[in-house]
Scaffold this active site. Structure first.
Site, PDB file in Angstrom:
ATOM      1  N   GLY C  54      35.276  38.133  35.931  1.00  0.00           N
ATOM      2  CA  GLY C  54      34.869  38.297  37.318  1.00  0.00           C
ATOM      3  C   GLY C  54      33.914  39.462  37.460  1.00  0.00           C
ATOM      4  CB  SER C  55      31.072  40.164  39.679  1.00  0.00           C
ATOM      5  OG  SER C  55      30.211  39.352  38.919  1.00  0.00           O
ATOM      6  N   GLY C  56      32.489  42.777  39.820  1.00  0.00           N
ATOM      7  CA  GLY C  56      33.223  43.855  40.499  1.00  0.00           C
ATOM      8  C   GLY C  56      33.708  44.912  39.531  1.00  0.00           C
ATOM      9  CG  HIS C  57      35.689  44.065  36.576  1.00  0.00           C
ATOM     10  ND1 HIS C  57      36.727  44.525  37.328  1.00  0.00           N
ATOM     11  CD2 HIS C  57      35.875  42.729  36.438  1.00  0.00           C
ATOM     12  CE1 HIS C  57      37.520  43.503  37.629  1.00  0.00           C
ATOM     13  NE2 HIS C  57      37.024  42.399  37.110  1.00  0.00           N
ATOM     14  CE  LYS C 105      37.928  41.323  31.984  1.00  0.00           C
ATOM     15  NZ  LYS C 105      36.694  40.547  31.695  1.00  0.00           N
ATOM     16  CG  ASP C 110      38.722  36.225  32.668  1.00  0.00           C
ATOM     17  OD1 ASP C 110      38.355  35.705  33.734  1.00  0.00           O
ATOM     18  OD2 ASP C 110      38.522  37.427  32.405  1.00  0.00           O
ATOM     19  CG  HIS C 219      41.062  41.204  38.483  1.00  0.00           C
ATOM     20  ND1 HIS C 219      41.654  41.429  37.273  1.00  0.00           N
ATOM     21  CD2 HIS C 219      39.888  40.564  38.226  1.00  0.00           C
ATOM     22  CE1 HIS C 219      40.884  40.934  36.324  1.00  0.00           C
ATOM     23  NE2 HIS C 219      39.813  40.419  36.859  1.00  0.00           N
TER      24      HIS C 219
END
Ligand code: ADP
Ligand code: ADP
Ligand code: MG
Ligand code: MG
Ligand code: MG
Ligand code: MG
Lengths: 207, 357, 357, 207
Positions: C54-57, C105, C110, C219
């Site tokens: 996911g994005s946001g990391h 991960k 994922d 998350h």
């Protein structure tokens, strides 16, 4: 006449007053600055009272020199060099003395105010500590010249400082961090003018 | 206040201890008076670069001490200028005989403390020059304010001058370069949230859900105006246009004359940006804004520069000059010439900036 | 919600566009399906490394694409696993004929998406192995949960395996190395604040002024327990001790058998840490915590490791694997051997991690 | 009998229902996950209805295959591969058909549920979408086996799904993100079970 013991008691009382007003000064600085003036001043004066015993048997000039060096090395920010310069110039004005006459105090205040003005390049009305310090020095000088006692002259000096401090409220700052706020600095009392008033008031109240 | 700290009064010391523990090959830390210096300093024959200022802007400045950047950093308390004795002691430690350039941000506190330090160093026979960084285009006039604040260009000046010092520039040539970087750099920032000075324990100012502060400095102080929150593109546009269309800015600054041992006033003017210029674009997080958002700002900034005929030759994007955990960003555009590009590209190895080695 | 964004639905795309615009020499971006790949890929004869999530990391993973690290990154929506077609398309782009290692991960989303992608790539004749990272010591048992999550060790595995791929490791040797890194890495994190998913617009969870979440993932999800806020030293101690005293952890993972074209279960056990070990200490910001606070945590971590006889041979401190603007941090300890140290020190040049070049 | 047109109307209605429940599903996911389930599902089903016209003249198996591929490539997260697998297996079970008997639907549901269980390695009671899907498939099968009409069987399937969904509330999650919460996941309804119930309920309500 102000004795060396009174000077020492004044400095001690100032540390207490600054500590009591730490949050208040910081809040004033939060409004138009960076919220540290009370913290800075308190850090400095706590160090000052720790240093006093080591110079208690010295002359007033030496005591002021120590106050100056201690403030310079511990306050930081704008107020550190400014108050440091104030006491540095004051110390030169009363070098070697064990007690101060009205004229001595007059000279001391005048020298201190000039030092602050030089260091900070501020003028009266720029909304800085000078707006409290400078009227106070003038009022003191005039009172002494007119034959008033030290206590009476101090009373007038403190009244002038208080008025100067309050007069900073409507001003738009032209020096220091508050100047970046532009017109938004109006409506707030300057923190440095406030600490200056508190310090002078403590001198008046020291017996 | 929610922070990863212990006692508020120990924040600066413990953070520096951690930094020194993490990078012993690069930096050393001393306390009372407090300063950070390059491991192995002094470097004989090299001009030493010193900077400093309040803490709370990490990684600046301590994170920029190392090879090809600063020789020492003098951190004050949070948002409080360091004291002259810190700066003097750092100068004694890193002086390699070729003199010292102090890079000073134009805040009244920093200026006065560095001035006193320069006078003290001079009296000890250390040759010192102070160059002021005043690049904050949010401040419009220099007559009715303390003048422009030193913001983003500081980081770029430290990198560029650090490389030049490493490359053998002498003190006066280095000072001239630093002045050039300052005159060619302009910055402006916005805050979406306030930050909290640990010793105070509550936010410096309060912003409503729908508000932001424009034209802020880096000390958590309010900016020049408060406006409704805008989109990233609008914010990028507002900041970029203010910078690009900023006209020539003239001010009088006080510089130390190391030969005569006195202060001299110099009048300096920023050349405005124009189409055809190459720039370094620096998008900086104020601490609480994540990298993903900086790239959204950079995206728009790149479009604007392209439209204006300004070529982004280099860029730097990340949290390099922060205000504790404040959310927001600043943009700096530094007009480049070949000398600056070469020095920017030169190797650097510090805790926070590293390339080429 | 205060963020430097435009429309929430464009956050991922615009951030990637900005990143690609800033680093054209390092990375390229493609959309629909979305992935970021190393400029110049494929590198013929080199095993290609792909990761995603996911994005946001940010900067993970796109910020780690470049020389000596990832060949491609597949960013999903914010906190949402990428889809198999993204991963497949990235594989097609970067496959240099020596096969592909997917670093995945261990989150259900994922894992499933990368499994489907591996099956698809296999059916196209691309040789693929998926290695799972499951290092989150906050998760105690693997029977009653999805197993340990993949957190901080992911960044370290990407660096170490990236160097190995650059150095000529073949696919199976590289997979073995990645497995080793995973088994030797352990992490744990705390959150002081929640974060806000742009598309949702309000915080994922609410924490009172005096509370923090312990054992969080990345998350924005709540952790395994909520406790009163503690000092930095207590937090560092809590995290470090959980990691250091974590006993051998055994779980069954599914790995792809590229020869037989089917999934095989493997049982793997983490060797516990003990006195005399050398580690890489990674103190990571979750996005909203500034560097100064990370160093306060590192300071205490270094003391604890010293007391326990564990030598910190390398460290990494900064915001490398974030949860949007969440305040908090994670600690990862990776037990090192000579192979891992050598590969860690090898040159790397990506938007977010760079040294030696 | 369920016609192809009904299937198309169902998929269209599902997109609307998911959009209406987007925030609700996301809030459920915020409590025990990462606050994206409604957003994920909505993104997927918006793409599905955009794809439907291109396959409207194809058989139901092909339509389901398209739904599957669209969900797999657009939902992401855990629910993307799971619902994608559901429709993939379902499509294989009804390949080539233009309308579905009760037995067809029974087979389709059974295949879909098995696919989800295989992909996600979850079991009944793990607090996942399976807890709604699996009882629904069983109830449908039993009803059809007992001679019920499709509409009646669907009614029972939806009732079972609803019960299964509500039953997830006290459960401690063993799969998916919610499992990391341990005991704290109890007391919250599973978002995936909720979306599964909504999708089946929409089929029942599609005329
Ligand atoms: N140039 C100046 N001349 C005189 N006084 C000044 C000047 N700049 C700042 N001050 C005084 O200093 C005060 C702020 O002190 P402080 O908050 O301790 O330092 P800083 O502004 O560096 O945070 C102001 O309220 C003002 O009275
Ligand atoms: N292994 C699994 N098997 C079955 N269902 C699962 C599994 N993992 C997660 N789920 C379902 O997926 C839902 C969450 O979907 P979503 O929020 O879209 O994905 P993510 O968890 O990746 O954010 C959960 O509520 C649960 O019903
Ligand atoms: Mg202040
Ligand atoms: Mg200050
Ligand atoms: Mg998700
Ligand atoms: Mg979710």
């Amino acid at each position: 006449m102000v004795t060396k013991e009174q000077i020492l008691r004044w400095l001690q009382a100032t540390a207490i007053i600054i500590e009591q007003n730490k949050d208040y000064l910081t809040e004033l600085d939060a409004a138009i600055g960076d919220a540290d003036h009370g913290i800075n001043m308190n850090r400095g004066f706590q160090k000052v009272i720790a240093q006093l015993p080591s110079v208690a048997d010295k002359d007033i000039g030496t005591i002021f020199k120590t106050v100056s060096m201690t403030l310079i090395s511990n306050v930081g920010g704008a107020s550190g060099p400014l108050y440091g310069t104030f006491f540095l110039k004051a110390s030169a004005a009363v070098a070697g003395k064990q007690e101060l006459t009205g004229e001595d105090i007059s000279a001391l205040l005048q020298a201190g105010v000039e030092g602050v003005a030089q260091r900070g390049k501020a003028q009266l009305g720029d909304k800085t500590m000078l707006d409290a310090l400078s009227p106070a020095a003038s009022a003191f000088q005039q009172a002494i010249a007119a034959g008033a006692s030290v206590a009476e002259a101090l009373q007038q000096a403190v009244a002038a400082a208080e008025e100067g401090m309050k007069n900073t409220i409507p001003l738009v700052a032209k020096k220091g961090r508050a100047s970046y706020l532009g017109d938004r600095s109006a409506g707030h009392q300057d923190p440095g003018a406030t600490s200056a008033y508190l310090i002078l008031k403590t001198l008046l109240e020291t017996r | 206040m929610k922070k990863l700290i212990n006692q508020p009064e120990n924040v600066v010391r413990e953070s520096l201890e951690g930094m020194a523990a993490a990078h012993p090959d690069l930096i050393q830390v001393r306390f009372d008076p407090t300063f950070v210096y390059r491991t192995g300093a002094p470097v004989q024959g090299k001009v030493a670069l010193i900077s400093g200022g309040g803490s709370g802007h990490e990684p600046m400045h301590a994170g920029f001490v190392g090879t090809g950047m600063l020789d020492a950093a003098c951190p004050g308390e949070v948002f409080t200028s360091p004291t002259p004795d810190q700066i003097l002691e750092a100068a004694r430690q890193v002086n390699g005989g070729a003199g010292i350039l102090n890079i000073v941000k134009n805040y009244s506190g920093d200026v006065m403390n560095f001035e006193m330090a320069a006078e003290l160093a001079h009296s000890e026979g250390i040759r010192v020059l102070n160059i002021l960084i005043d690049d904050d285009a949010a401040v419009k006039d220099s007559l009715y304010t303390q003048g422009r604040r030193g913001v983003g260009t500081t980081v770029l000046a430290e990198k560029i001058c650090g490389a030049a010092a490493e490359g053998g520039y002498d003190l006066s040539r280095l000072a001239e370069l630093c002045r050039k970087v300052n005159l060619n750099g302009r910055s402006m920032g916005v805050a979406l949230t306030s930050c909290t000075v640990p010793a105070k324990g509550s936010p410096t100012f309060n912003l409503g859900e729908g508000e932001m502060e424009v034209g802020i400095g880096i000390h958590g102080e309010p900016g020049c105006q408060r406006v409704p929150v805008k989109s990233a593109d609008e914010i990028a546009e507002m900041l970029a246009i203010s910078i690009i269309e900023d006209s020539a800015y003239t001010r009088t600054l006080r510089e130390w004359d190391a030969d005569r041992g006195e202060w001299a006033e110099v009048e300096l003017t920023d050349p405005p940006l124009s189409a055809g210029d190459s720039v370094l674009a620096f998008v900086n997080s104020l601490g609480g804004t994540p990298l993903s958002e900086l790239y959204i700002i950079y995206r728009k900034l790149a479009q604007i520069c392209e439209n204006k005929g300004i070529k982004i030759a280099r860029n730097l994007i990340g949290p390099y000059m922060t205000s504790l955990e404040m959310q927001g960003c600043s943009i700096t555009l530094l007009k480049l010439d070949d000398e600056m590009i070469k020095l920017w590209d030169a190797p650097v190895f510090t805790p926070a900036l590293r390339w080429g080695m």
